[in-house]
Write an enzyme that holds these catalytic residues in place. Structure first.
Site, PDB file in Angstrom:
ATOM      1  N   HIS A   1       0.836  -1.223   0.000  1.00  7.47           N
ATOM      2  CA  HIS A   1       0.000   0.000   0.000  1.00  7.47           C
ATOM      3  C   HIS A   1       0.863   1.263   0.000  1.00  7.47           C
ATOM      4  CE1 HIS A   1      -3.350  -2.672   1.296  1.00  7.47           C
ATOM      5  NE2 HIS A   1      -2.397  -3.232   2.018  1.00  7.47           N
TER       6      HIS A   1
ATOM      7  N   SER B   1      14.014  22.340 -15.580  1.00  6.01           N
ATOM      8  CA  SER B   1      12.822  23.158 -15.764  1.00  6.01           C
ATOM      9  C   SER B   1      13.268  24.501 -16.300  1.00  6.01           C
ATOM     10  CB  SER B   1      12.116  23.318 -14.417  1.00  6.01           C
ATOM     11  OG  SER B   1      11.335  24.494 -14.423  1.00  6.01           O
TER      12      SER B   1
ATOM     13  N   LYS C   1      15.500  22.041 -10.571  1.00  2.85           N
ATOM     14  CA  LYS C   1      14.794  20.823 -10.952  1.00  2.85           C
ATOM     15  C   LYS C   1      15.601  19.866 -11.818  1.00  2.85           C
ATOM     16  CE  LYS C   1      10.441  20.610 -11.059  1.00  2.85           C
ATOM     17  NZ  LYS C   1       9.421  19.807 -10.495  1.00  2.85           N
TER      18      LYS C   1
ATOM     19  N   GLU D   1       8.973   8.912 -16.303  1.00  2.00           N
ATOM     20  CA  GLU D   1       7.549   9.245 -16.472  1.00  2.00           C
ATOM     21  C   GLU D   1       7.031   8.729 -17.815  1.00  2.00           C
ATOM     22  OE1 GLU D   1       6.663  13.490 -14.936  1.00  2.00           O
ATOM     23  OE2 GLU D   1       8.811  13.425 -15.278  1.00  2.00           O
TER      24      GLU D   1
END
Ligand code: ARG
Length: 499
Positions: free
Chosen positions: A174, A295, A301, A308
């Site tokens: 979980h 970024s 970043k 992804e």
């Protein structure tokens, strides 16, 4: 290919001149311009060109051996096909939308160049069994390549697992901290799924190992061809048993794409973990800059774009599979033009899976596991609560009672804002009413891992052994795949060899 761009306006792309159509005999009117554009598949099925030529080399050779083609015609056809092959492979072949698909482009070009003998190549053959063959040949090579890419990824996981066989990390259920495992054990969990993927690919390869050529349009042929001969020239183990099925069957595409969809789902789960584990919240892993982007706004970043994308690409591959299943659903026997819609999703699904396998392997082999963050993380989340309960069981307490006692202790520590390590074994031992010695051992993560000494469990020595076993199994996959990558005799003939 200039003439087949989907954006060409209907009026600009005039209908096929009868000379371009290989089926134009009884036709008087030109086809509707949109008919031509929508009917044409050459923009994408030109990827089958090499396999189409290999299939034709086998077919022509069988026809000659059967006395249906003369030696001269056979030689002229081979010479013409060799020339086309080299143009195709150099990217110099000129494709024409008016010639509809890969099969008719090649045949019409042969006719332009060698004249009459080209008209004999399609004897006892239809585009229906031709396309069925081309797709099998293409898929055979693609799946074998994917099997080797799966094996490489398994090998990378095995190597990383061996290097991190005894690095403790929290295991989750979980997404809540549950029990300790090792980084190696975690990595090898993914390699198990990949082994199953490889098994599915090898299975699909075995099942598609049947030559459909000779099924004709749907009902075979009246001419005395030798199907077994063609099949063996093309490296198939046998011939299809029913001509209707052979031209209607796209099961092998669906099987390959189902394997791709599940395989992409597996990679998406790795992708998701890479996103999580590289975040500051976890900090377990650092990715190479090669797979991240900055970024334009936030200077600090490093976004895990590639991870992804692994997550995102699965959606697209699943869509490809569903798209093909829907196209096939409810089609009557035998060939239907709907089936031309099989190619774009097929290519997309397998190309995407293949790319994802390569980047996952490269990304994981360059990633750096962060020992300090992993060790610090072990302290939080009462990872060893089950081990404490097991210790009480060893002292004779029923597991349910032990579970209650440890749960109460954890609840109290949560209230106090403390961890097992902070309060120390003495207090825990006193509270649970057992010897401190046993508690001390139960709360030592390295001992906790060594106690998990059973097949499939994260004992570091077992993890090391499993890593070696995974490597061996990967090598066996490569070997099985190699067998499917051997060029057929027809391919060798087309590439200049003799039979
Ligand atoms: N381009 C076609 C396809 O991929 C080839 C088969 C066409 N057969 C036919 N009878 N029109 O499906």
């Amino acid at each position: 290919m200039s003439t087949a761009t989907p954006s060409a306006s209907p009026s600009a792309s005039a209908s096929a001149a009868p000379a371009d159509r290989l089926w134009g005999g009884g036709y008087e009117e030109a086809t509707h311009p949109l008919m031509q554009r929508m009917n044409a598949s050459v923009a994408y099925d030109q990827r089958l060109a090499v396999d189409d030529l290999i299939g034709s080399a086998a077919h022509a050779t069988m026809l000659r051996d059967q006395g249906i083609l003369t030696d001269q015609d056979h030689a002229a056809l081979l010479a013409g096909m060799r020339e086309i092959l080299s143009e195709v492979e150099a990217g110099q072949f000129s494709w024409s939308m008016a010639r509809e698909d890969v099969h008719m482009n090649i045949e019409a070009t042969l006719r332009d160049r060698i004249g009459d003998p080209a008209g004999r190549l399609h004897t006892a053959r239809s585009r229906n069994d031709q396309v069925a063959l081309d797709e099998r040949l293409w898929l055979r090579r693609k799946l074998a390549t994917i099997a080797t890419q799966l094996a490489r990824l398994i090998e990378v996981l095995a190597q990383q697992a061996a290097l991190h066989a005894d690095w403790p990390m929290p295991g989750y259920t979980h997404l809540q901290r549950a029990q300790p495992v090792t980084v190696g054990h975690h990595l090898l969990a993914h390699s198990e799924a990949l082994h199953r993927d490889a098994g599915r690919v090898l299975d699909a390869l075995r099942r598609l190992d049947v030559c459909p050529l000779g099924s004709g349009a749907l009902a075979g042929t009246t001419l005395p061809i030798d199907r077994a001969k063609t099949a063996s020239l093309l490296g198939f183990s046998g011939v299809s048993r029913n001509s209707l099925d052979a031209v209607a069957d796209r099961d092998h595409l669906v099987e390959a794409m189902a394997a791709a969809a599940l395989g992409a789902v597996h990679l998406s789960r790795i992708g998701e973990e890479l996103v999580l584990f590289t975040s500051a919240e976890f900090g377990f892993l650092r990715l190479s800059d090669a797979f991240t982007t900055g970024s334009s706004l936030m200077p600090q970043k490093k976004n895990p774009d590639m991870a992804e994308l692994l997550r995102g690409k699965a959606g697209r591959v699943i869509g490809d599979l569903v798209g093909l299943l829907v196209v096939l659903k409810g089609l009557p026997l035998a060939y239907n033009k709907d089936m031309q819609e099989d190619k774009e999703p097929l290519f997309d699904a397998l190309d995407t899976w293949s790319d994802c396998l390569v980047v996952t392997a490269d990304m994981l082999s360059a990633a750096k596991w962060q020992k300090k963050a992993l060790l610090e993380s072990l302290d939080k989340g009462f990872l060893l609560a089950t081990d404490l309960a097991d210790e009480l069981v060893r002292q004779g307490m029923p597991f349910r009672t032990a579970h209650e006692h440890v749960a109460a202790l954890v609840a109290q520590l949560v209230k106090e804002g403390k961890t097992f390590r902070k309060v120390g074994p003495a207090r825990i031992a006193a509270q649970l009413g057992v010897a401190e010695e046993g508690i001390r051992a139960a709360l030592d993560v390295r001992k906790a891992l060594k106690r998990r000494d059973l097949p499939g469990a994260p004992h570091p020595v077992r993890v090391g052994k499993e890593a070696r076993a995974a490597s061996k199994r990967a090598a066996a996959v490569v070997q099985a795949a190699q067998a499917w990558l051997q060029p057929s005799r027809a391919e060798q003939l087309l590439r200049g060899g003799s039979l």
